[in-house]
Design an enzyme around this catalytic site. Structure first.
Site, PDB file in Angstrom:
ATOM      1  N   HIS A  63      21.993 -51.086 -20.415  1.00 52.39           N
ATOM      2  CA  HIS A  63      22.858 -51.663 -19.823  1.00 52.39           C
ATOM      3  C   HIS A  63      24.083 -51.056 -18.919  1.00 52.39           C
ATOM      4  O   HIS A  63      24.255 -49.963 -19.321  1.00 52.39           O
ATOM      5  CB  HIS A  63      23.425 -52.317 -20.341  1.00 52.39           C
TER       6      HIS A  63
ATOM      7  N   HIS B 220      31.173 -52.712 -12.581  1.00 48.69           N
ATOM      8  CA  HIS B 220      30.997 -54.204 -13.118  1.00 48.69           C
ATOM      9  C   HIS B 220      31.566 -55.661 -12.220  1.00 48.69           C
ATOM     10  O   HIS B 220      31.457 -56.662 -11.790  1.00 48.69           O
ATOM     11  CB  HIS B 220      30.673 -54.698 -14.000  1.00 48.69           C
TER      12      HIS B 220
END
Length: 246
Positions: A7, A50
């Site tokens: 991730h 992100h």
């Protein structure tokens, strides 16, 4: 067969969505996929970060979309994690594609919503073609209209839908968008769903699982699922102790 997804790179050991995290993930051959997030800079360059804002993971403030690539390149994207990463910068998607070419699958999440990044799908797909990696990339988003647009631009590049909750009319949504991949919070995965997706040849994955006990439980219950984690080392250890196939 367990599929391990790192991730935002190996983000438990290096700052998320940096070249350091991606390079670390590439050192482990049993990590099948690296996941990363893409926004557009003010001048339209796909960049890897992100949040919609810079404050949490860089030395900057404000919105990504309000900064040019030159502005973004000046920011420290690693010191928040540890001082030794102070030289890390916000990567471009192009840099990550070049790094991973021929080495690892990539799940590229488009962090768009509505028209905040108009044209992001075409820009990302153009980069994918330029670097000859369309068989290595799955596009994904919580914005399912974005995935429909991506599929209309180039249906040969796989698209995936991300869900926070338990979706209704899931099959209809997959057909409508052309998506062949589903990612959801592990709370909502059931044996019935796993079997249904398997029959339809839809790739199913869960996100983001870091607790060792929860990882072990998922591996035991669903040995053929894709698991996204910030700590691939924990999942690798559990899988190897249980002689799970990768």
């Amino acid at each position: 067969m367990i599929t391990i997804v790192a991730h935002r790179g190996w983000s438990g050991a290096a700052p998320e969505n940096t070249m350091a995290a991606f390079k670390l993930a590439l050192t482990e051959p049993d990590i099948a996929i690296i996941e990363l997030d893409v926004h557009l800079s003010k001048d339209g360059v796909p960049v890897v970060i992100h949040d919609h804002t810079l404050d949490r993971t860089t030395s900057g403030t404000g919105r990504v979309k309000d900064c040019t690539l030159e502005d973004l390149r000046e920011l420290d994207a690693g010191s928040w994690f540890a001082p030794e990463f102070s030289e890390e910068r916000i990567p471009t998607l192009e840099e990550v594609l070049q790094l991973a070419k021929g080495r690892c699958m990539l799940h590229v999440e488009l962090k768009t919503m509505g028209n905040v990044y108009e044209g992001i799908e075409e820009k990302v797909i153009n980069l994918i073609h330029r670097h000859g990696v369309k068989d290595q990339v799955v596009l994904s988003s919580f914005d399912h209209h974005s995935m429909k647009r991506a599929n209309e631009i180039d249906p040969s590049i796989k698209a995936g839908l991300i869900f926070l909750g338990n979706p209704t009319l899931l099959i209809d949504q997959l057909h409508y968008t052309g998506a062949t991949s589903v990612s959801m919070h592990y709370y909502f995965v059931t044996h019935e769903l796993v079997n249904e997706m398997k029959e339809l040849e839809i790739d199913l994955g869960v996100w983001t699982v870091d607790d060792s006990d929860t990882l072990a439980s998922i591996v035991e219950q669903y040995p053929d699922i894709r698991i996204t984690t910030n700590y691939p080392d924990r999942l690798l250890r559990i899988a190897r102790q249980g002689s799970v196939r990768f």
